[in-house]
Design a protein around this motif. Structure first.
Motif, PDB file in Angstrom:
ATOM      1  N   ARG A   1      22.332  -9.919  -2.479  1.00 56.63           N
ATOM      2  CA  ARG A   1      21.207  -9.611  -3.327  1.00 56.63           C
ATOM      3  C   ARG A   1      20.355  -8.720  -2.510  1.00 56.63           C
ATOM      4  N   PHE A   2      19.637  -8.021  -3.434  1.00 59.68           N
ATOM      5  CA  PHE A   2      18.566  -7.163  -2.363  1.00 59.68           C
ATOM      6  C   PHE A   2      17.210  -7.739  -2.875  1.00 59.68           C
ATOM      7  N   ASP A   3      16.262  -7.925  -1.703  1.00 58.11           N
ATOM      8  CA  ASP A   3      14.935  -8.412  -2.074  1.00 58.11           C
ATOM      9  C   ASP A   3      14.010  -7.548  -1.535  1.00 58.11           C
ATOM     10  N   VAL A   4      12.865  -7.373  -2.007  1.00 57.16           N
ATOM     11  CA  VAL A   4      11.579  -6.588  -1.317  1.00 57.16           C
ATOM     12  C   VAL A   4      10.518  -7.588  -0.881  1.00 57.16           C
ATOM     13  N   VAL A   5      10.134  -7.347   0.437  1.00 55.66           N
ATOM     14  CA  VAL A   5       8.931  -8.004   0.653  1.00 55.66           C
ATOM     15  C   VAL A   5       7.830  -6.844   0.789  1.00 55.66           C
ATOM     16  N   ALA A   6       6.888  -6.985  -0.256  1.00 54.28           N
ATOM     17  CA  ALA A   6       5.713  -6.058  -0.101  1.00 54.28           C
ATOM     18  C   ALA A   6       4.553  -6.830   0.841  1.00 54.28           C
ATOM     19  N   VAL A   7       4.215  -5.745   1.850  1.00 52.85           N
ATOM     20  CA  VAL A   7       2.950  -6.397   2.690  1.00 52.85           C
ATOM     21  C   VAL A   7       2.006  -5.508   2.673  1.00 52.85           C
TER      22      VAL A   7
ATOM     23  N   VAL B   1      11.295  -3.885   3.423  1.00 50.63           N
ATOM     24  CA  VAL B   1      10.071  -4.440   3.711  1.00 50.63           C
ATOM     25  C   VAL B   1       9.285  -2.910   3.384  1.00 50.63           C
ATOM     26  N   LYS B   2       8.138  -3.143   2.675  1.00 49.31           N
ATOM     27  CA  LYS B   2       7.276  -2.077   2.382  1.00 49.31           C
ATOM     28  C   LYS B   2       5.861  -2.449   2.751  1.00 49.31           C
ATOM     29  N   TYR B   3       5.390  -1.463   3.372  1.00 45.30           N
ATOM     30  CA  TYR B   3       3.659  -1.891   3.786  1.00 45.30           C
ATOM     31  C   TYR B   3       3.010  -0.900   3.229  1.00 45.30           C
ATOM     32  N   ARG B   4       1.940  -0.979   2.720  1.00 41.57           N
ATOM     33  CA  ARG B   4       0.912  -0.064   2.106  1.00 41.57           C
ATOM     34  C   ARG B   4      -0.595  -0.787   2.219  1.00 41.57           C
ATOM     35  N   SER B   5      -1.561  -0.062   2.392  1.00 37.84           N
ATOM     36  CA  SER B   5      -2.814  -0.411   2.059  1.00 37.84           C
ATOM     37  C   SER B   5      -3.188  -0.683   0.751  1.00 37.84           C
ATOM     38  N   PRO B   6      -3.721  -1.720   0.117  1.00 39.26           N
ATOM     39  CA  PRO B   6      -3.792  -1.974  -1.321  1.00 39.26           C
ATOM     40  C   PRO B   6      -4.041  -0.754  -2.174  1.00 39.26           C
ATOM     41  N   SER B   7      -4.964   0.086  -1.754  1.00 36.64           N
ATOM     42  CA  SER B   7      -5.374   1.151  -2.738  1.00 36.64           C
ATOM     43  C   SER B   7      -4.649   2.302  -2.546  1.00 36.64           C
ATOM     44  N   GLN B   8      -3.723   2.487  -1.513  1.00 38.44           N
ATOM     45  CA  GLN B   8      -2.876   3.601  -1.144  1.00 38.44           C
ATOM     46  C   GLN B   8      -1.857   3.610  -1.921  1.00 38.44           C
ATOM     47  N   TYR B   9      -1.673   4.751  -3.072  1.00 36.04           N
ATOM     48  CA  TYR B   9      -0.443   4.941  -3.820  1.00 36.04           C
ATOM     49  C   TYR B   9       0.011   3.583  -4.660  1.00 36.04           C
ATOM     50  N   GLY B  10      -1.226   2.922  -5.043  1.00 36.69           N
ATOM     51  CA  GLY B  10      -0.623   1.518  -5.856  1.00 36.69           C
ATOM     52  C   GLY B  10      -0.244   0.443  -5.058  1.00 36.69           C
ATOM     53  N   GLY B  11      -0.109   0.365  -3.831  1.00 31.59           N
ATOM     54  CA  GLY B  11       0.033  -0.748  -2.864  1.00 31.59           C
ATOM     55  C   GLY B  11       1.525  -0.522  -2.377  1.00 31.59           C
ATOM     56  N   ALA B  12       2.148  -1.714  -2.270  1.00 29.45           N
ATOM     57  CA  ALA B  12       3.448  -1.782  -1.280  1.00 29.45           C
ATOM     58  C   ALA B  12       4.459  -2.080  -2.327  1.00 29.45           C
ATOM     59  N   VAL B  13       3.976  -2.815  -3.491  1.00 32.26           N
ATOM     60  CA  VAL B  13       5.012  -3.328  -4.478  1.00 32.26           C
ATOM     61  C   VAL B  13       5.505  -1.896  -5.050  1.00 32.26           C
ATOM     62  N   ASN B  14       4.806  -1.026  -5.412  1.00 32.96           N
ATOM     63  CA  ASN B  14       5.088   0.394  -6.056  1.00 32.96           C
ATOM     64  C   ASN B  14       5.686   1.306  -5.141  1.00 32.96           C
ATOM     65  N   ALA B  15       5.971   1.086  -3.838  1.00 36.06           N
ATOM     66  CA  ALA B  15       6.258   2.265  -2.841  1.00 36.06           C
ATOM     67  C   ALA B  15       7.889   2.451  -2.759  1.00 36.06           C
ATOM     68  N   LEU B  16       8.689   1.627  -3.659  1.00 37.17           N
ATOM     69  CA  LEU B  16       9.772   1.797  -3.298  1.00 37.17           C
ATOM     70  C   LEU B  16      10.696   2.634  -4.436  1.00 37.17           C
ATOM     71  N   SER B  17      11.148   3.881  -4.091  1.00 32.04           N
ATOM     72  CA  SER B  17      11.684   5.073  -5.071  1.00 32.04           C
ATOM     73  C   SER B  17      13.143   4.538  -5.430  1.00 32.04           C
ATOM     74  N   GLN B  18      13.593   5.381  -6.560  1.00 31.61           N
ATOM     75  CA  GLN B  18      15.257   5.177  -6.896  1.00 31.61           C
ATOM     76  C   GLN B  18      15.935   5.524  -5.591  1.00 31.61           C
ATOM     77  N   ALA B  19      15.457   6.863  -5.098  1.00 31.39           N
ATOM     78  CA  ALA B  19      16.278   7.342  -4.066  1.00 31.39           C
ATOM     79  C   ALA B  19      16.351   6.571  -2.844  1.00 31.39           C
ATOM     80  N   GLN B  20      15.328   5.712  -2.536  1.00 31.19           N
ATOM     81  CA  GLN B  20      15.291   4.648  -1.355  1.00 31.19           C
ATOM     82  C   GLN B  20      16.171   3.658  -1.825  1.00 31.19           C
ATOM     83  N   THR B  21      16.131   3.043  -3.070  1.00 33.12           N
ATOM     84  CA  THR B  21      17.077   2.024  -3.445  1.00 33.12           C
ATOM     85  C   THR B  21      18.541   2.436  -3.475  1.00 33.12           C
ATOM     86  N   LEU B  22      18.886   3.834  -3.559  1.00 32.33           N
ATOM     87  CA  LEU B  22      20.212   4.205  -3.579  1.00 32.33           C
ATOM     88  C   LEU B  22      20.555   4.154  -2.208  1.00 32.33           C
TER      89      LEU B  22
END
Length: 112
Positions: A94-100, A53-74
């Protein structure tokens, strides 16, 4: 920090309810190991789903969808692998993401 933790907990709770409303079954939440964490573990029929689950305000660093790094997925993959091993799971996973974001929620199946 406490404000961010509280927002993260609220986002995880909202994501869990969102997925349950779409037919997934809750198994466990906030599974922590020294090398990684799984936000939510759910089942989709017989498939196991590890949800980040990724939470970000819409304008902060591209929003929640873009908040997952390769290191985090590892780290999430390592934690899920350990979870699968200790729970003797022999099923499709499987691995899902919910961007909030404050105004929207996006469920990305098979995100990584």
């Amino acid at each position: 920090m406490a404000k961010n933790q509280n927002q993260g907990q609220i986002a995880e709770h909202s994501a869990r309810r969102y997925l349950e409303q779409r037919g997934l079954t809750f198994v466990e939440q906030n599974v922590r190991y020294r090398f990684g964490e799984i936000d939510i573990v759910m089942k989709d029929g017989s498939d196991w789903v590890f949800v980040e689950v990724k939470y970000r305000s819409p304008s902060q660093y591209g929003g929640a969808v873009n908040a997952l790094s390769q290191a985090q997925t590892l780290r999430i993959r390592k934690a899920a692998s350990h979870y699968i091993q200790i729970n003797r799971i022999d099923a499709i996973c499987r691995f899902d993401v919910v961007a909030v974001d404050p105004d929207a929620m996006q469920w990305i199946r098979d995100a990584f």
